[in-house]
Design an enzyme around this catalytic site. Structure first.
Site, short mmCIF file in Angstrom:
data_model
loop_
_atom_site.label_atom_id
_atom_site.label_comp_id
_atom_site.label_asym_id
_atom_site.label_seq_id
_atom_site.Cartn_x
_atom_site.Cartn_y
_atom_site.Cartn_z
N ARG A 227 0.83 -1.21 0.00
CA ARG A 227 0.00 0.00 0.00
C ARG A 227 0.86 1.26 0.00
O ARG A 227 0.37 2.36 -0.28
CB ARG A 227 -0.92 0.00 1.21
N LYS A 257 -2.10 9.49 4.77
CA LYS A 257 -2.24 8.63 5.94
C LYS A 257 -1.03 7.69 6.05
O LYS A 257 -0.39 7.40 5.04
CB LYS A 257 -3.55 7.84 5.87
N HIS A 270 -5.46 -2.95 13.38
CA HIS A 270 -6.85 -3.38 13.44
C HIS A 270 -7.07 -4.34 14.61
O HIS A 270 -8.15 -4.38 15.19
CB HIS A 270 -7.25 -4.10 12.15
N ASP A 343 -8.06 7.48 12.14
CA ASP A 343 -8.31 6.23 11.45
C ASP A 343 -9.60 5.68 12.07
O ASP A 343 -10.16 6.26 13.01
CB ASP A 343 -7.14 5.27 11.64
#
Length: 447
Positions: A227, A257, A270, A343
């Site tokens: 990413r 980000k 996460h 986030d």
């Protein structure tokens, strides 16, 4: 909530939000029930024949003549607090009845949630049933805007391309950041972002949680990896800057980000709380350059990381809740005065130490403006309202955030005319031959 009529005739968002990419494939468990100054930046028109202007052909005028300060001054405290929130709403249409909406927000349809809570924006996800077809997404975004006549919504997507592509297969299959970075050609990052931004705008989406400005310093990083544009900040920074320009070329708000940098982790935020032991000097050399480059191109928003950097803030709080990081480094050191978004607040990295209400309050006190995807909307809203009423969050501090959000909306034309997307035009633009050609060019030049 009192509704102030700001304009009598106005018609008018992980992997979670933008984050580090949510891996959810189904809606999460049901939660508890819950109740201008115009910017100096001109809104780009977009390239001829694209959606640069297509998203705002017929919307009713909003109160631009009165300016950001006049709009801010006409709002109640409750309305201001609403602007700080960007939830996920459930269903493919603005009038879709969903038990998830009823349980989470106390209203059955996305349109009724917007009318009841007056959020500053919403974010779309396939797992929430928001993304089925081009015409369906256009109808959804138009319906959501119609439900927010006083102040148009930020409608966001987490469309990085590559690994995180929430709007696949509707949009052009553009290579991800690592592939673009491997070309060594920043102009291709700009062209890719312009294509993506043009397609999002044609769908009625006005904010993308991209580009990723992290430098992938740890080859075992489970959440950033491809990413990122690469592992060298000197090469990543111009790519990020070019992508911001590309989004602006298309008339889309861009988000860098995840600040202060999520590239040197081996824990996924996460599911856990990563710790990065960079010194202030290492951060300045390794993590900061892409964010500084984005700020230099007037990036609209910067998203926080749910990571602990103990040598930047010894409190043990993640950056999302850290005043030394968000106000000290981002605002004061790098000079950023745009919108700071969290986030996704449903991620475990930010929920380790505090309850969901405290998290929302602490984020605002740290310097956050936009609360993304709070897992318990009602608890977070009540906590922020109580903090404002008690003076823990001053009204001046609340106004700072709302002013930044309104300025972002003004910069992207949302306080001039409420956007109305055209489904026929969107179908012509998405996955057009011209856009597919850009994707193929990048793939051909990748090394």
């Amino acid at each position: 909530m009192r509704v102030t009529a700001i304009a009598a005739t106005a018609a008018t968002a992980a992997m979670a939000a933008g984050c580090a990419g949510s891996v959810r494939t189904a809606p999460p468990a049901t939660g508890a029930a819950g109740p201008g100054e115009s910017s100096a930046r001109a809104t780009p028109a977009g390239p001829a024949g694209t959606a640069g202007a297509a998203a705002t052909p017929k919307g009713s005028a909003t109160p631009a003549a009165r300016g950001v300060e006049a709009v801010l001054g006409s709002m109640s405290v409750e309305e201001k607090i609403g602007q700080l929130f960007m939830p996920v709403l459930y269903g493919p249409a603005a009038d879709t009845v969903s038990g998830e909406n009823q349980a989470r927000f106390g209203a059955s349809t996305p349109a009724k949630v917007v009318a009841r809570h007056r959020p500053g924006g919403v974010i779309l996800f396939p797992w929430a049933g928001n993304i089925k077809s081009v015409r369906q997404v256009v109808a959804l975004t138009n319906g959501l805007q119609k439900a927010s006549p006083e102040i148009p919504l930020l409608i966001a997507a987490d469309q990085e391309n590559g690994k995180v592509s929430r709007l696949a297969p509707l949009v052009t299959d553009m290579p991800g950041a690592s592939v673009i970075g491997s070309t060594g050609d920043a102009s291709l990052a700009r062209r890719a972002a312009e294509v993506t931004g043009t397609e999002l705008r044609a769908l009625g989406i006005n904010l993308d949680f991209a580009p990723v400005a992290d430098v992938n310093l740890n080859p075992r990083n489970p959440v950033i990896g491809p990413r990122a544009y690469g592992s060298d900040p000197r090469k990543v920074a111009p790519m990020v800057a070019a992508a911001v320009r590309g989004f602006h070329d298309a008339g889309i708000a861009a988000t860098a980000k995840h600040f202060p940098g999520h590239g040197d982790t081996n824990v996924d935020s996460h599911t856990g709380l990563p710790v990065i032991k960079h010194s202030r000097a290492q951060w300045g050399r390794l993590d900061a350059p892409p964010f500084a480059a984005a700020i230099g191109k007037d990036v609209d928003a910067i998203m926080t990381a749910h990571v602990v950097m103990p040598r930047l803030d010894p409190s043990g709080d993640p950056a999302t809740l850290s005043r030394p990081i968000l106000t000290g480094l981002l605002r004061e050191k790098l000079g950023f005065d745009g919108v700071v978004s969290t986030d996704a607040l449903d991620m475990e990295g930010v929920r380790k130490r505090y309850g969901d209400g405290q998290v929302a309050v602490r984020a605002i006190l740290a310097g956050v403006d936009l609360l993304l995807m709070p897992p318990d909307y009602d608890e977070a809203h009540r906590a922020v309202l109580a903090a404002v009423r008690s003076g823990k969050i001053s009204e001046a501090r609340l106004d700072q955030s709302v002013r930044r959000l309104l300025k972002l909306k003004a910069a992207r034309g949302l306080l001039v005319r409420a956007p109305v997307a055209d489904p026929a035009r969107a179908e012509r633009i998405l996955r057009s031959a011209e856009h597919v050609k850009v994707a193929r060019l990048i793939t051909a030049k990748a090394r």
